[in-house]
Motif scaffolding. Structure first.
Motif, PDB file in Angstrom:
ATOM      1  N   LYS A   1     101.632  13.951  59.175  1.00 44.42           N
ATOM      2  CA  LYS A   1     101.474  14.540  60.439  1.00 44.42           C
ATOM      3  C   LYS A   1     100.147  15.322  60.578  1.00 44.42           C
ATOM      4  CE  LYS A   1     106.164  14.990  61.895  1.00 44.42           C
ATOM      5  NZ  LYS A   1     106.477  14.311  63.072  1.00 44.42           N
ATOM      6  N   THR A   2      99.697  15.151  61.714  1.00 46.59           N
ATOM      7  CA  THR A   2      98.333  15.861  61.800  1.00 46.59           C
ATOM      8  C   THR A   2      98.706  16.997  62.649  1.00 46.59           C
ATOM      9  OG1 THR A   2      98.226  14.775  64.254  1.00 46.59           O
ATOM     10  CG2 THR A   2      97.114  13.449  62.489  1.00 46.59           C
ATOM     11  N   PRO A   3      97.852  18.043  62.650  1.00 44.64           N
ATOM     12  CA  PRO A   3      98.060  19.300  63.222  1.00 44.64           C
ATOM     13  C   PRO A   3      98.503  19.114  64.846  1.00 44.64           C
ATOM     14  CG  PRO A   3      95.851  19.298  62.039  1.00 44.64           C
ATOM     15  CD  PRO A   3      96.354  17.850  62.060  1.00 44.64           C
ATOM     16  N   GLU A   4      97.779  18.079  65.495  1.00 50.73           N
ATOM     17  CA  GLU A   4      98.154  17.926  66.875  1.00 50.73           C
ATOM     18  C   GLU A   4      99.589  17.268  67.003  1.00 50.73           C
ATOM     19  OE1 GLU A   4      95.551  16.257  65.514  1.00 50.73           O
ATOM     20  OE2 GLU A   4      94.334  17.891  66.152  1.00 50.73           O
ATOM     21  N   SER A   5     100.032  16.398  65.987  1.00 46.50           N
ATOM     22  CA  SER A   5     101.491  16.133  66.160  1.00 46.50           C
ATOM     23  C   SER A   5     102.518  16.971  65.788  1.00 46.50           C
ATOM     24  CB  SER A   5     101.807  14.833  65.585  1.00 46.50           C
ATOM     25  OG  SER A   5     101.596  14.950  64.022  1.00 46.50           O
ATOM     26  N   LEU A   6     102.157  18.253  65.242  1.00 52.65           N
ATOM     27  CA  LEU A   6     102.905  19.345  64.720  1.00 52.65           C
ATOM     28  C   LEU A   6     103.403  20.287  65.871  1.00 52.65           C
ATOM     29  CD1 LEU A   6     101.724  20.260  61.300  1.00 52.65           C
ATOM     30  CD2 LEU A   6     104.138  19.158  61.770  1.00 52.65           C
ATOM     31  N   VAL A   7     102.681  20.253  66.941  1.00 55.37           N
ATOM     32  CA  VAL A   7     102.899  20.813  68.248  1.00 55.37           C
ATOM     33  C   VAL A   7     104.004  20.472  68.861  1.00 55.37           C
ATOM     34  CG1 VAL A   7     102.082  21.692  70.462  1.00 55.37           C
ATOM     35  CG2 VAL A   7     100.399  21.599  68.404  1.00 55.37           C
ATOM     36  N   MET A   8     105.142  21.141  68.829  1.00 57.84           N
ATOM     37  CA  MET A   8     106.501  20.632  69.704  1.00 57.84           C
ATOM     38  C   MET A   8     106.107  20.797  71.091  1.00 57.84           C
ATOM     39  SD  MET A   8     108.654  21.994  66.602  1.00 57.84           S
ATOM     40  CE  MET A   8     110.042  21.721  67.064  1.00 57.84           C
ATOM     41  N   THR A   9     105.534  21.921  71.567  1.00 59.63           N
ATOM     42  CA  THR A   9     105.684  22.434  73.047  1.00 59.63           C
ATOM     43  C   THR A   9     104.252  23.176  73.336  1.00 59.63           C
ATOM     44  OG1 THR A   9     107.824  22.875  73.022  1.00 59.63           O
ATOM     45  CG2 THR A   9     106.739  23.266  75.034  1.00 59.63           C
ATOM     46  N   PRO A  10     103.322  22.241  74.114  1.00 56.52           N
ATOM     47  CA  PRO A  10     101.952  23.221  74.040  1.00 56.52           C
ATOM     48  C   PRO A  10     102.330  24.504  74.903  1.00 56.52           C
ATOM     49  CG  PRO A  10     101.851  20.893  74.953  1.00 56.52           C
ATOM     50  CD  PRO A  10     103.227  21.332  74.678  1.00 56.52           C
ATOM     51  N   ALA A  11     101.434  25.533  74.544  1.00 55.22           N
ATOM     52  CA  ALA A  11     101.616  26.789  75.246  1.00 55.22           C
ATOM     53  C   ALA A  11     102.024  26.997  76.739  1.00 55.22           C
ATOM     54  CB  ALA A  11     100.540  27.584  74.522  1.00 55.22           C
ATOM     55  N   ALA A  12     100.977  26.203  77.413  1.00 52.97           N
ATOM     56  CA  ALA A  12     100.890  26.320  78.818  1.00 52.97           C
ATOM     57  C   ALA A  12     102.343  25.799  79.489  1.00 52.97           C
ATOM     58  CB  ALA A  12      99.910  25.500  79.327  1.00 52.97           C
ATOM     59  N   LYS A  13     103.047  24.557  78.915  1.00 55.16           N
ATOM     60  CA  LYS A  13     103.942  23.847  79.181  1.00 55.16           C
ATOM     61  C   LYS A  13     105.356  25.117  78.875  1.00 55.16           C
ATOM     62  CE  LYS A  13     106.778  19.782  78.764  1.00 55.16           C
ATOM     63  NZ  LYS A  13     106.861  18.802  78.089  1.00 55.16           N
ATOM     64  N   PHE A  14     105.340  25.581  78.076  1.00 55.02           N
ATOM     65  CA  PHE A  14     106.232  26.367  77.385  1.00 55.02           C
ATOM     66  C   PHE A  14     106.229  27.851  78.321  1.00 55.02           C
ATOM     67  CE2 PHE A  14     108.663  27.083  73.184  1.00 55.02           C
ATOM     68  CZ  PHE A  14     109.753  27.962  73.851  1.00 55.02           C
ATOM     69  N   ALA A  15     105.162  28.211  78.665  1.00 51.29           N
ATOM     70  CA  ALA A  15     104.920  29.440  79.671  1.00 51.29           C
ATOM     71  C   ALA A  15     105.408  28.935  80.974  1.00 51.29           C
ATOM     72  CB  ALA A  15     103.661  29.921  79.581  1.00 51.29           C
ATOM     73  N   GLU A  16     105.208  27.904  81.360  1.00 51.22           N
ATOM     74  CA  GLU A  16     105.449  27.491  82.809  1.00 51.22           C
ATOM     75  C   GLU A  16     107.032  27.271  82.734  1.00 51.22           C
ATOM     76  OE1 GLU A  16     103.685  23.938  83.961  1.00 51.22           O
ATOM     77  OE2 GLU A  16     105.009  23.876  86.052  1.00 51.22           O
ATOM     78  N   GLN A  17     107.459  26.491  81.790  1.00 56.13           N
ATOM     79  CA  GLN A  17     108.947  26.344  81.728  1.00 56.13           C
ATOM     80  C   GLN A  17     109.966  27.721  81.767  1.00 56.13           C
ATOM     81  OE1 GLN A  17     109.533  24.325  78.239  1.00 56.13           O
ATOM     82  NE2 GLN A  17     109.257  22.133  78.945  1.00 56.13           N
ATOM     83  N   GLN A  18     109.356  28.479  81.005  1.00 62.02           N
ATOM     84  CA  GLN A  18     110.233  29.961  80.727  1.00 62.02           C
ATOM     85  C   GLN A  18     109.550  31.038  81.715  1.00 62.02           C
ATOM     86  OE1 GLN A  18     112.919  29.786  78.960  1.00 62.02           O
ATOM     87  NE2 GLN A  18     112.549  27.959  78.139  1.00 62.02           N
ATOM     88  N   LYS A  19     108.761  30.684  82.483  1.00 58.47           N
ATOM     89  CA  LYS A  19     108.351  31.920  83.548  1.00 58.47           C
ATOM     90  C   LYS A  19     107.535  33.027  82.745  1.00 58.47           C
ATOM     91  CE  LYS A  19     111.865  31.311  86.365  1.00 58.47           C
ATOM     92  NZ  LYS A  19     112.594  31.967  87.483  1.00 58.47           N
ATOM     93  N   VAL A  20     106.708  32.502  81.680  1.00 62.20           N
ATOM     94  CA  VAL A  20     105.997  33.598  81.115  1.00 62.20           C
ATOM     95  C   VAL A  20     104.731  33.816  81.401  1.00 62.20           C
ATOM     96  CG1 VAL A  20     105.418  34.150  78.754  1.00 62.20           C
ATOM     97  CG2 VAL A  20     107.651  33.403  78.962  1.00 62.20           C
ATOM     98  N   ASP A  21     104.207  35.122  81.365  1.00 64.69           N
ATOM     99  CA  ASP A  21     102.747  35.637  81.753  1.00 64.69           C
ATOM    100  C   ASP A  21     102.198  35.315  80.379  1.00 64.69           C
ATOM    101  OD1 ASP A  21     100.304  36.456  82.591  1.00 64.69           O
ATOM    102  OD2 ASP A  21     101.364  38.431  82.922  1.00 64.69           O
ATOM    103  N   LEU A  22     101.390  34.367  80.011  1.00 61.73           N
ATOM    104  CA  LEU A  22     100.871  34.199  78.657  1.00 61.73           C
ATOM    105  C   LEU A  22      99.247  34.454  78.627  1.00 61.73           C
ATOM    106  CD1 LEU A  22     101.105  32.532  76.037  1.00 61.73           C
ATOM    107  CD2 LEU A  22     100.157  30.503  77.114  1.00 61.73           C
ATOM    108  N   ILE A  23      99.144  35.265  77.760  1.00 62.35           N
ATOM    109  CA  ILE A  23      97.858  35.910  77.573  1.00 62.35           C
ATOM    110  C   ILE A  23      97.328  35.142  76.077  1.00 62.35           C
ATOM    111  CG2 ILE A  23      96.322  37.775  77.595  1.00 62.35           C
ATOM    112  CD1 ILE A  23      98.060  38.128  79.860  1.00 62.35           C
ATOM    113  N   PRO A  24      96.785  34.368  75.939  1.00 63.39           N
ATOM    114  CA  PRO A  24      96.446  33.677  74.641  1.00 63.39           C
ATOM    115  C   PRO A  24      94.929  33.921  74.004  1.00 63.39           C
ATOM    116  CG  PRO A  24      95.936  31.860  76.361  1.00 63.39           C
ATOM    117  CD  PRO A  24      96.473  33.178  76.977  1.00 63.39           C
ATOM    118  N   ASN A  25      94.902  33.562  72.849  1.00 62.95           N
ATOM    119  CA  ASN A  25      93.686  33.976  72.056  1.00 62.95           C
ATOM    120  C   ASN A  25      93.138  35.496  72.584  1.00 62.95           C
ATOM    121  OD1 ASN A  25      93.239  31.200  71.471  1.00 62.95           O
ATOM    122  ND2 ASN A  25      92.858  30.924  73.750  1.00 62.95           N
ATOM    123  N   THR A  26      94.257  36.408  72.493  1.00 62.77           N
ATOM    124  CA  THR A  26      93.835  37.755  72.525  1.00 62.77           C
ATOM    125  C   THR A  26      94.629  38.794  71.378  1.00 62.77           C
ATOM    126  OG1 THR A  26      94.076  37.403  75.161  1.00 62.77           O
ATOM    127  CG2 THR A  26      94.472  39.579  74.166  1.00 62.77           C
TER     128      THR A  26
END
Ligand code: FAD
Length: 380
Positions: free
Chosen positions: A52-77
């Motif tokens: 497994k590469t680091p990329e293939s370990l990601v199950m749901t990218p943050a932006a997609k998860f945030a959109e699906q769940q209607k979350v106001d995401l403040i990353p890298n903070t």
């Protein structure tokens, strides 16, 4: 109502999912020091063998998860302070107000005090970024020293073995998984991994690491020296408590929470690796996160719900010696009843009335997990 969650590990994202189920519309803000991608942290210690590469370990990218769940995401903070009375956090992206705050901060790796010019090169793998670095550093390497023969150290040793990298595992204890297993079960694990090629240097502490060119020489308390191309530390985790402590919340081993997951400040909650449930349990595993998130989502949406912890056996991901453990609690009195042969060890911790209070199942015996788990007592 605004619920602000700090963190984006399994604790934070599981809580988001549960909150959305309980209330499709409430405002959820998630502030996180990393990029917020959702990945399975337990896979970090068995990803090499499966390529497994680091990329293939990601199950749901943050932006997609945030959109699906209607979350106001403040990353890298990074959040630097909490003003509990004003219900406000300060971060590298400015200040944010909240109605309820949830700390899902995880835990830091413990660093051993080591001497020598190689000490600062010791790495740990506690998140996806660490794994990315680890993969790069491993390129072309054949010999890794693993500090710590606990769950994570043993898993990495087996995974590296599967990736055809030899490991020497060090521990102060004289047997692997000493805190989780009775002696006979530790010996079984030791022998199984040794048969496959893991070298053990137990009952000693590594004291110094000298780097010469790209090679490391480790010295230990017995006076031995060991060569390695890379040194991986897996000596344990320490709940991240500094933010809570500075905000005046009660902190013991972790951030102390009551049965609802509430800290000593009623609008601030904590769960996952940073939490200390009832000031009694620091449980750095996935199952307690799931249990806590489910109950906490109800509480945060107006239905106070106690967190329940049934027996939650943990699987040790050592494919050359599969194991399931559910150690007895410190207050439990009883004795280990052990049956063992060359295929496995079944260790059952029972009280004087014969009630099952803990277990360690290795090899073939690990298949009995499902049958035995319902017999174990709940934690809370
Ligand atoms: P984390 O995933 O660590 O998340 C913490 C989050 O908080 C991160 O997003 C971080 O960026 C953020 N954060 C921290 N401080 C700040 C700040 N000041 N400001 C903003 N954001 C901040 N458990 C099992 O049950 N089974 C297993 O087989 C197993 N294997 C494992 C193997 C490995 C290698 C490791 C490391 C752990 C393993 N675990 C296993 C444990 C399990 O993975 C953890 O218990 C769980 O992932 C913890 O999740 P968490 O969300 O509490 O913490």
């Amino acid at each position: 109502m605004n619920t602000t969650i700090i963190g984006s590990g399994v604790a934070a994202w599981t809580l988001v999912r549960e909150l959305r189920k309980a209330d499709p519309e409430s405002q959820i803000r998630l502030i996180t020091a990393d990029n917020g991608d959702f990945y399975s942290k337990p896979m970090l210690s068995n990803a090499l063998a499966s390529g497994k590469t680091p990329e293939s370990l990601v199950m749901t990218p943050a932006a997609k998860f945030a959109e699906q769940q209607k979350v106001d995401l403040i990353p890298n903070t990074s959040v630097s302070a909490i003003d509990a009375d004003a219900r406000k956090v300060s971060s590298s992206a400015g200040e944010f107000n909240y109605d309820n705050l949830v700390l899902a901060l995880g835990a830091d790796t413990i660093k051993l005090p080591l001497e020598g010019n190689g000490a600062s090169d010791v790495i740990s793998v506690n998140d996806l970024n660490d794994y990315t670095v680890f993969r790069k550093l491993l390129e072309g390497k054949k010999e890794v020293a693993v500090l710590g023969a606990g769950l994570i150290g043993c898993e990495f040793a087996n995974d590296l073995l599967k990736a055809e990298i030899h490991t020497t595992v060090f521990d102060l204890a004289d047997r692997p998984l000493a805190r989780l297993l009775p002696e006979q079960a530790s010996t079984f694990m030791l022998n199984k991994l040794a048969e496959k090629g893991v070298s053990w240097k137990l009952g000693r502490s590594v004291t110094g690491i000298v780097k010469t060119g790209t090679a490391y020489t480790l010295t230990d308390s017995t006076g031995d020296s060991t060569q390695a191309d890379l040194v991986l530390s897996a000596v344990g985790l320490k709940p991240r408590t500094e933010l809570a402590q500075n905000a005046g919340l009660t902190v013991q081993r972790g951030i102390v929470v009551n049965g609802l997951g509430q800290t000593s400040h009623s609008n601030i909650y904590a769960l996952g690796d940073c939490a200390d449930y009832l000031g009694k349990f620091v449980l750095p595993y996935i199952m307690p996160v799931m249990q806590s998130a489910r109950a906490m989502a109800q509480t945060l949406t107006g239905k106070p719900t106690e967190i329940k912890f049934p027996a939650m056996p943990v699987s040790i991901k050592t494919p050359d010696c599969p194991a399931v453990v559910n150690p007895p609690l410190p207050e439990h009195e009883g004795e280990w009843e052990i049956t063992a042969d060359e295929n496995g060890v079944k260790a059952l911790f029972k009280n004087k009335d014969g009630a099952l209070l803990g277990m360690a199942l290795l090899g073939e015996a690990s298949k009995e997990r499902q049958a035995l788990t319902p017999l174990l007592p709940a934690m809370i």
